[in-house]
Write a protein that holds these residues in place. Structure first.
Motif, PDB file in Angstrom:
ATOM      1  N   UNK A 288      42.504  49.528  19.445  1.00  0.00           N
ATOM      2  CA  UNK A 288      43.370  49.205  20.588  1.00  0.00           C
ATOM      3  C   UNK A 288      43.523  50.419  21.508  1.00  0.00           C
ATOM      4  N   UNK A 289      43.618  51.605  20.915  1.00  0.00           N
ATOM      5  CA  UNK A 289      43.843  52.814  21.703  1.00  0.00           C
ATOM      6  C   UNK A 289      42.588  53.265  22.448  1.00  0.00           C
ATOM      7  N   UNK A 292      39.046  50.368  27.150  1.00  0.00           N
ATOM      8  CA  UNK A 292      38.120  49.230  27.102  1.00  0.00           C
ATOM      9  C   UNK A 292      36.806  49.496  26.365  1.00  0.00           C
ATOM     10  N   UNK A 293      36.677  50.626  25.676  1.00  0.00           N
ATOM     11  CA  UNK A 293      35.457  50.856  24.907  1.00  0.00           C
ATOM     12  C   UNK A 293      35.327  49.795  23.825  1.00  0.00           C
ATOM     13  N   UNK A 294      34.081  49.466  23.496  1.00  0.00           N
ATOM     14  CA  UNK A 294      33.835  48.466  22.462  1.00  0.00           C
ATOM     15  C   UNK A 294      32.959  49.070  21.381  1.00  0.00           C
ATOM     16  N   UNK A 309      44.726  36.999  12.300  1.00  0.00           N
ATOM     17  CA  UNK A 309      45.863  36.858  11.385  1.00  0.00           C
ATOM     18  C   UNK A 309      46.934  37.922  11.604  1.00  0.00           C
ATOM     19  N   UNK A 310      46.596  39.017  12.281  1.00  0.00           N
ATOM     20  CA  UNK A 310      47.566  40.094  12.519  1.00  0.00           C
ATOM     21  C   UNK A 310      47.475  40.517  13.979  1.00  0.00           C
ATOM     22  N   UNK A 311      48.568  40.432  14.692  1.00  0.00           N
ATOM     23  CA  UNK A 311      48.566  40.844  16.098  1.00  0.00           C
ATOM     24  C   UNK A 311      48.732  42.363  16.191  1.00  0.00           C
ATOM     25  N   UNK A 312      48.322  42.977  17.307  1.00  0.00           N
ATOM     26  CA  UNK A 312      48.467  44.434  17.454  1.00  0.00           C
ATOM     27  C   UNK A 312      49.934  44.852  17.413  1.00  0.00           C
TER      28      UNK A 312
END
Length: 341
Positions: A288-289, A292-294, A309-312
Protein backbone atom coordinates in the motif's frame (compact mmCIF):
# COMPACT_ATOMS: atom_id res chain seq x y z
CA UNK A 1 -27.35 -0.41 19.11
CA UNK A 2 -24.47 -2.05 21.00
CA UNK A 3 -22.63 -4.74 19.09
CA UNK A 4 -20.08 -7.30 20.27
CA UNK A 5 -17.67 -9.47 18.31
CA UNK A 6 -17.53 -13.01 19.69
CA UNK A 7 -14.96 -15.68 18.81
CA UNK A 8 -16.41 -19.22 18.65
CA UNK A 9 -14.29 -22.15 17.41
CA UNK A 10 -12.21 -20.09 15.00
CA UNK A 11 -15.10 -17.96 13.73
CA UNK A 12 -15.70 -14.27 14.50
CA UNK A 13 -19.39 -13.46 14.90
CA UNK A 14 -21.02 -10.03 15.20
CA UNK A 15 -23.73 -10.16 17.87
CA UNK A 16 -26.00 -7.10 18.20
CA UNK A 17 -27.58 -6.53 21.60
CA UNK A 18 -30.91 -4.70 21.67
CA UNK A 19 -31.13 -4.89 25.45
CA UNK A 20 -27.96 -4.16 27.43
CA UNK A 21 -29.52 -5.72 30.51
CA UNK A 22 -29.06 -9.10 28.84
CA UNK A 23 -26.56 -11.29 30.64
CA UNK A 24 -23.16 -12.53 29.55
CA UNK A 25 -24.76 -16.01 29.45
CA UNK A 26 -27.25 -14.70 26.88
CA UNK A 27 -24.38 -13.30 24.80
CA UNK A 28 -22.61 -16.67 24.81
CA UNK A 29 -25.74 -18.60 23.85
CA UNK A 30 -26.60 -16.13 21.11
CA UNK A 31 -23.07 -16.42 19.68
CA UNK A 32 -23.25 -20.23 19.76
CA UNK A 33 -26.70 -20.12 18.13
CA UNK A 34 -25.36 -17.96 15.29
CA UNK A 35 -22.35 -20.24 14.94
CA UNK A 36 -24.59 -23.34 14.69
CA UNK A 37 -26.83 -21.60 12.15
CA UNK A 38 -23.87 -21.12 9.78
CA UNK A 39 -22.72 -24.75 9.99
CA UNK A 40 -24.37 -27.62 8.07
CA UNK A 41 -23.92 -30.00 11.03
CA UNK A 42 -24.62 -27.37 13.69
CA UNK A 43 -20.88 -27.16 14.26
CA UNK A 44 -20.92 -30.44 16.17
CA UNK A 45 -23.29 -29.10 18.83
CA UNK A 46 -26.53 -30.94 19.62
CA UNK A 47 -28.34 -27.83 20.85
CA UNK A 48 -27.54 -24.45 22.34
CA UNK A 49 -28.86 -25.48 25.74
CA UNK A 50 -26.51 -28.46 25.95
CA UNK A 51 -23.38 -26.40 25.32
CA UNK A 52 -21.28 -25.76 28.41
CA UNK A 53 -19.08 -22.71 28.03
CA UNK A 54 -17.39 -19.80 29.71
CA UNK A 55 -16.60 -16.36 28.30
CA UNK A 56 -13.47 -14.27 28.62
CA UNK A 57 -12.12 -11.14 27.05
CA UNK A 58 -9.86 -11.93 24.11
CA UNK A 59 -6.17 -12.73 24.37
CA UNK A 60 -6.53 -14.78 27.55
CA UNK A 61 -7.85 -11.95 29.71
CA UNK A 62 -10.18 -12.38 32.68
CA UNK A 63 -13.21 -14.65 32.75
CA UNK A 64 -16.59 -12.94 32.75
CA UNK A 65 -19.36 -13.82 35.20
CA UNK A 66 -22.18 -15.37 33.19
CA UNK A 67 -24.77 -13.67 35.40
CA UNK A 68 -23.41 -10.15 34.90
CA UNK A 69 -25.18 -7.90 32.41
CA UNK A 70 -23.39 -6.89 29.23
CA UNK A 71 -23.89 -3.27 30.27
CA UNK A 72 -21.90 -3.78 33.47
CA UNK A 73 -19.21 -6.09 32.09
CA UNK A 74 -18.47 -4.92 28.53
CA UNK A 75 -17.89 -1.82 26.47
CA UNK A 76 -19.61 -1.32 23.11
CA UNK A 77 -17.77 -3.05 20.21
CA UNK A 78 -15.71 -5.15 22.63
CA UNK A 79 -14.22 -8.49 21.54
CA UNK A 80 -14.79 -11.63 23.63
CA UNK A 81 -14.34 -15.35 23.09
CA UNK A 82 -16.43 -18.36 24.01
CA UNK A 83 -14.59 -21.44 25.24
CA UNK A 84 -16.42 -24.69 25.78
CA UNK A 85 -16.66 -28.44 25.28
CA UNK A 86 -13.18 -28.95 26.78
CA UNK A 87 -12.51 -32.10 28.78
CA UNK A 88 -12.13 -31.43 32.49
CA UNK A 89 -9.81 -33.40 34.77
CA UNK A 90 -12.84 -35.31 36.02
CA UNK A 91 -13.84 -36.16 32.44
CA UNK A 92 -10.38 -37.59 31.74
CA UNK A 93 -10.47 -39.69 34.92
CA UNK A 94 -13.87 -41.10 33.95
CA UNK A 95 -12.64 -41.90 30.45
CA UNK A 96 -9.73 -43.81 31.92
CA UNK A 97 -11.85 -46.01 34.18
CA UNK A 98 -11.97 -49.60 33.02
CA UNK A 99 -8.98 -49.27 30.68
CA UNK A 100 -6.23 -51.83 30.97
CA UNK A 101 -2.80 -50.33 31.52
CA UNK A 102 -1.65 -51.31 28.04
CA UNK A 103 -4.67 -49.57 26.51
CA UNK A 104 -3.99 -46.43 28.53
CA UNK A 105 -0.39 -46.42 27.31
CA UNK A 106 -1.64 -46.71 23.72
CA UNK A 107 -3.59 -43.47 24.17
CA UNK A 108 -0.46 -41.49 25.01
CA UNK A 109 2.33 -43.43 23.31
CA UNK A 110 0.79 -45.73 20.70
CA UNK A 111 2.62 -45.92 17.38
CA UNK A 112 -0.62 -45.33 15.48
CA UNK A 113 -1.35 -42.19 17.52
CA UNK A 114 2.19 -40.86 17.01
CA UNK A 115 2.04 -41.58 13.29
CA UNK A 116 -1.40 -40.03 12.75
CA UNK A 117 -0.43 -36.79 14.50
CA UNK A 118 2.93 -36.79 12.74
CA UNK A 119 1.27 -37.24 9.34
CA UNK A 120 -0.99 -34.26 9.95
CA UNK A 121 2.02 -32.22 11.05
CA UNK A 122 4.09 -33.08 7.98
CA UNK A 123 1.21 -32.38 5.58
CA UNK A 124 0.60 -28.99 7.14
CA UNK A 125 4.34 -28.33 7.26
CA UNK A 126 4.62 -29.01 3.52
CA UNK A 127 1.72 -26.69 2.77
CA UNK A 128 3.02 -23.82 4.89
CA UNK A 129 6.59 -24.27 3.59
CA UNK A 130 5.39 -23.79 0.00
CA UNK A 131 3.50 -20.67 0.98
CA UNK A 132 6.47 -19.41 3.01
CA UNK A 133 8.33 -19.00 -0.30
CA UNK A 134 5.50 -16.83 -1.62
CA UNK A 135 5.36 -14.69 1.51
CA UNK A 136 9.15 -14.28 1.52
CA UNK A 137 8.95 -13.07 -2.09
CA UNK A 138 6.37 -10.46 -1.06
CA UNK A 139 8.55 -9.31 1.83
CA UNK A 140 11.60 -9.09 -0.43
CA UNK A 141 9.59 -6.99 -2.86
CA UNK A 142 8.28 -4.61 -0.21
CA UNK A 143 11.79 -4.12 1.23
CA UNK A 144 13.08 -3.49 -2.30
CA UNK A 145 15.56 -6.30 -1.93
CA UNK A 146 17.70 -7.73 -4.69
CA UNK A 147 17.23 -11.06 -6.41
CA UNK A 148 20.89 -11.23 -7.39
CA UNK A 149 21.63 -13.34 -4.32
CA UNK A 150 19.58 -16.08 -5.96
CA UNK A 151 21.67 -16.02 -9.13
CA UNK A 152 24.72 -18.20 -9.62
CA UNK A 153 26.66 -15.04 -10.47
CA UNK A 154 25.75 -13.68 -7.02
CA UNK A 155 26.34 -9.91 -6.75
CA UNK A 156 28.68 -9.33 -9.66
CA UNK A 157 26.28 -7.01 -11.50
CA UNK A 158 24.32 -5.67 -8.53
CA UNK A 159 24.75 -2.17 -7.08
CA UNK A 160 23.38 -3.27 -3.74
CA UNK A 161 25.96 -5.07 -1.63
CA UNK A 162 23.65 -7.50 0.13
CA UNK A 163 20.32 -7.93 1.88
CA UNK A 164 19.82 -9.31 5.38
CA UNK A 165 20.37 -13.03 5.93
CA UNK A 166 16.64 -13.57 6.33
CA UNK A 167 16.17 -12.44 2.75
CA UNK A 168 19.18 -13.64 0.78
CA UNK A 169 19.41 -16.99 2.59
CA UNK A 170 15.81 -18.00 1.88
CA UNK A 171 16.81 -20.65 -0.70
CA UNK A 172 19.18 -22.27 1.78
CA UNK A 173 16.88 -22.15 4.82
CA UNK A 174 13.66 -22.96 2.98
CA UNK A 175 15.53 -25.57 0.97
CA UNK A 176 16.64 -27.57 3.99
CA UNK A 177 13.13 -27.27 5.43
CA UNK A 178 11.64 -28.76 2.26
CA UNK A 179 14.27 -31.50 2.16
CA UNK A 180 13.56 -32.34 5.80
CA UNK A 181 9.81 -32.44 5.20
CA UNK A 182 10.32 -34.75 2.21
CA UNK A 183 12.46 -37.08 4.35
CA UNK A 184 9.89 -37.09 7.16
CA UNK A 185 7.06 -37.73 4.70
CA UNK A 186 8.90 -40.74 3.25
CA UNK A 187 9.33 -42.27 6.72
CA UNK A 188 5.70 -41.61 7.64
CA UNK A 189 4.48 -43.18 4.38
CA UNK A 190 6.39 -46.34 5.23
CA UNK A 191 5.03 -46.29 8.78
CA UNK A 192 1.35 -45.94 7.85
CA UNK A 193 1.70 -48.84 5.41
CA UNK A 194 3.36 -51.11 7.99
CA UNK A 195 1.99 -53.62 10.48
CA UNK A 196 2.77 -52.28 13.95
CA UNK A 197 0.77 -54.62 16.17
CA UNK A 198 2.24 -56.78 18.90
CA UNK A 199 2.04 -59.69 18.80
CA UNK A 200 1.93 -60.14 15.05
CA UNK A 201 -0.66 -62.72 13.99
CA UNK A 202 0.08 -64.89 10.94
CA UNK A 203 -3.18 -66.71 10.30
CA UNK A 204 -1.94 -68.78 7.37
CA UNK A 205 0.84 -70.16 9.57
CA UNK A 206 -1.31 -70.36 12.70
CA UNK A 207 1.46 -68.50 14.50
CA UNK A 208 1.91 -65.38 16.60
CA UNK A 209 5.22 -63.57 17.03
CA UNK A 210 6.01 -60.99 19.69
CA UNK A 211 8.38 -58.56 18.03
CA UNK A 212 9.34 -54.90 18.03
CA UNK A 213 7.29 -53.44 15.19
CA UNK A 214 5.13 -51.64 17.75
CA UNK A 215 8.00 -49.37 18.76
CA UNK A 216 7.35 -45.74 17.87
CA UNK A 217 10.94 -44.57 17.52
CA UNK A 218 10.77 -43.97 13.77
CA UNK A 219 7.70 -41.69 13.81
CA UNK A 220 8.91 -40.17 17.08
CA UNK A 221 12.30 -39.16 15.71
CA UNK A 222 10.97 -37.78 12.44
CA UNK A 223 8.31 -35.86 14.37
CA UNK A 224 11.20 -34.14 16.15
CA UNK A 225 12.63 -33.33 12.72
CA UNK A 226 9.26 -31.96 11.61
CA UNK A 227 8.99 -29.49 14.47
CA UNK A 228 12.63 -28.47 14.05
CA UNK A 229 11.97 -27.81 10.38
CA UNK A 230 9.07 -25.63 11.48
CA UNK A 231 11.34 -23.82 13.93
CA UNK A 232 13.57 -22.80 11.02
CA UNK A 233 10.59 -20.99 9.52
CA UNK A 234 9.48 -19.57 12.83
CA UNK A 235 12.41 -18.11 14.77
CA UNK A 236 10.18 -17.64 17.77
CA UNK A 237 9.42 -21.36 18.16
CA UNK A 238 11.02 -22.91 21.21
CA UNK A 239 13.65 -25.57 20.58
CA UNK A 240 13.46 -27.87 23.55
CA UNK A 241 14.17 -31.53 22.91
CA UNK A 242 12.00 -34.18 24.43
CA UNK A 243 13.53 -36.71 26.78
CA UNK A 244 12.92 -40.42 26.71
CA UNK A 245 11.06 -41.88 29.65
CA UNK A 246 11.19 -45.32 31.24
CA UNK A 247 7.89 -47.12 31.75
CA UNK A 248 6.50 -50.29 33.37
CA UNK A 249 8.96 -50.63 36.26
CA UNK A 250 11.97 -50.40 33.93
CA UNK A 251 10.99 -53.45 31.89
CA UNK A 252 10.13 -51.22 28.96
CA UNK A 253 13.49 -49.54 29.25
CA UNK A 254 13.39 -47.51 26.05
CA UNK A 255 10.14 -45.99 24.87
CA UNK A 256 9.87 -43.17 22.38
CA UNK A 257 7.11 -41.15 24.07
CA UNK A 258 6.77 -39.85 20.53
CA UNK A 259 3.26 -38.59 21.10
CA UNK A 260 4.81 -35.54 22.72
CA UNK A 261 7.05 -34.97 19.71
CA UNK A 262 4.13 -35.34 17.30
CA UNK A 263 1.96 -32.97 19.33
CA UNK A 264 4.80 -30.49 19.60
CA UNK A 265 5.37 -30.72 15.85
CA UNK A 266 1.72 -29.84 15.26
CA UNK A 267 1.90 -26.97 17.75
CA UNK A 268 5.03 -25.56 16.13
CA UNK A 269 3.48 -25.78 12.65
CA UNK A 270 0.41 -23.94 13.96
CA UNK A 271 2.71 -21.22 15.32
CA UNK A 272 4.50 -21.02 11.98
CA UNK A 273 1.17 -20.56 10.20
CA UNK A 274 0.29 -17.70 12.54
CA UNK A 275 3.66 -15.97 12.17
CA UNK A 276 3.59 -16.25 8.37
CA UNK A 277 0.02 -14.94 8.33
CA UNK A 278 1.26 -11.83 10.15
CA UNK A 279 4.18 -11.46 7.73
CA UNK A 280 1.77 -11.81 4.81
CA UNK A 281 -0.41 -9.01 6.19
CA UNK A 282 2.64 -6.80 6.82
CA UNK A 283 3.94 -7.36 3.29
CA UNK A 284 0.57 -6.50 1.74
CA UNK A 285 0.35 -3.38 3.89
CA UNK A 286 3.83 -2.46 2.68
CA UNK A 287 2.59 -2.66 -0.89
CA UNK A 288 0.00 0.00 0.00
CA UNK A 289 2.83 2.39 0.86
CA UNK A 290 4.58 1.76 -2.46
CA UNK A 291 1.60 2.43 -4.72
CA UNK A 292 1.27 3.27 -7.60
CA UNK A 293 4.20 0.88 -8.10
CA UNK A 294 3.15 -2.68 -8.82
CA UNK A 295 4.85 -5.96 -8.06
CA UNK A 296 4.90 -9.05 -10.31
CA UNK A 297 1.65 -10.47 -11.67
CA UNK A 298 1.73 -13.59 -9.42
CA UNK A 299 2.40 -11.52 -6.31
CA UNK A 300 -0.34 -9.06 -7.26
CA UNK A 301 -2.67 -12.07 -7.30
CA UNK A 302 -1.56 -12.93 -3.77
CA UNK A 303 -2.14 -9.31 -2.75
CA UNK A 304 -5.65 -9.40 -4.27
CA UNK A 305 -6.33 -12.67 -2.45
CA UNK A 306 -5.43 -11.12 0.89
CA UNK A 307 -7.44 -7.98 0.16
CA UNK A 308 -10.48 -10.15 -0.56
CA UNK A 309 -10.63 -10.98 3.15
CA UNK A 310 -8.66 -8.18 4.88
CA UNK A 311 -8.98 -4.50 4.03
CA UNK A 312 -5.95 -2.16 4.30
CA UNK A 313 -5.23 -0.44 7.61
CA UNK A 314 -6.04 3.25 7.43
CA UNK A 315 -6.22 3.57 11.21
CA UNK A 316 -5.73 1.38 14.26
CA UNK A 317 -8.16 -1.50 14.73
CA UNK A 318 -8.33 -4.83 16.54
CA UNK A 319 -6.18 -7.17 14.43
CA UNK A 320 -7.14 -10.65 15.63
CA UNK A 321 -9.92 -11.16 13.03
CA UNK A 322 -7.56 -10.01 10.25
CA UNK A 323 -4.80 -12.36 11.40
CA UNK A 324 -7.32 -15.19 11.65
CA UNK A 325 -8.55 -14.49 8.10
CA UNK A 326 -4.99 -14.53 6.71
CA UNK A 327 -4.22 -17.65 8.72
CA UNK A 328 -7.24 -19.37 7.19
CA UNK A 329 -5.96 -18.53 3.69
CA UNK A 330 -2.69 -20.30 4.49
CA UNK A 331 -4.33 -23.31 6.13
CA UNK A 332 -6.54 -23.71 3.04
CA UNK A 333 -3.45 -23.25 0.81
CA UNK A 334 -5.14 -20.42 -1.09
CA UNK A 335 -1.81 -18.70 -1.81
CA UNK A 336 -0.72 -21.76 -3.78
CA UNK A 337 -4.05 -21.85 -5.59
CA UNK A 338 -3.61 -18.44 -7.24
CA UNK A 339 -1.20 -19.90 -9.75
CA UNK A 340 2.26 -19.67 -8.21
CA UNK A 341 2.68 -23.42 -7.64
Amino acid sequence: MPRYTVHVRGEWLAVPCLNRTNTIRWLGKEAVRRYMKNKPDNGGFASVEEVKFYIRRCKGLGLLDLDDTVEDALEDNEFVEVDGNSLTTEDLVNLGKGLYKIKGLALINGTQMITSLGCEAVERAGAIARQADIIAALTLEVLKGTTRAFDTESHRFCDRVQDAYTMRCCPQVHGVVNDTIAFVKDIMMTEINSATDNPMVFAERAETISGGNFHGEYPAKVSHLAFRAGALLDVYARRRDMVRLVASAATEDHVSMGGWAARKALRVIEHVEQVLAIELLAACQGIEFLRPLRTTTPLEKVYDLVRSVVRPWMKDRFMAPDIEAAHRLLVEQKACAVGLF
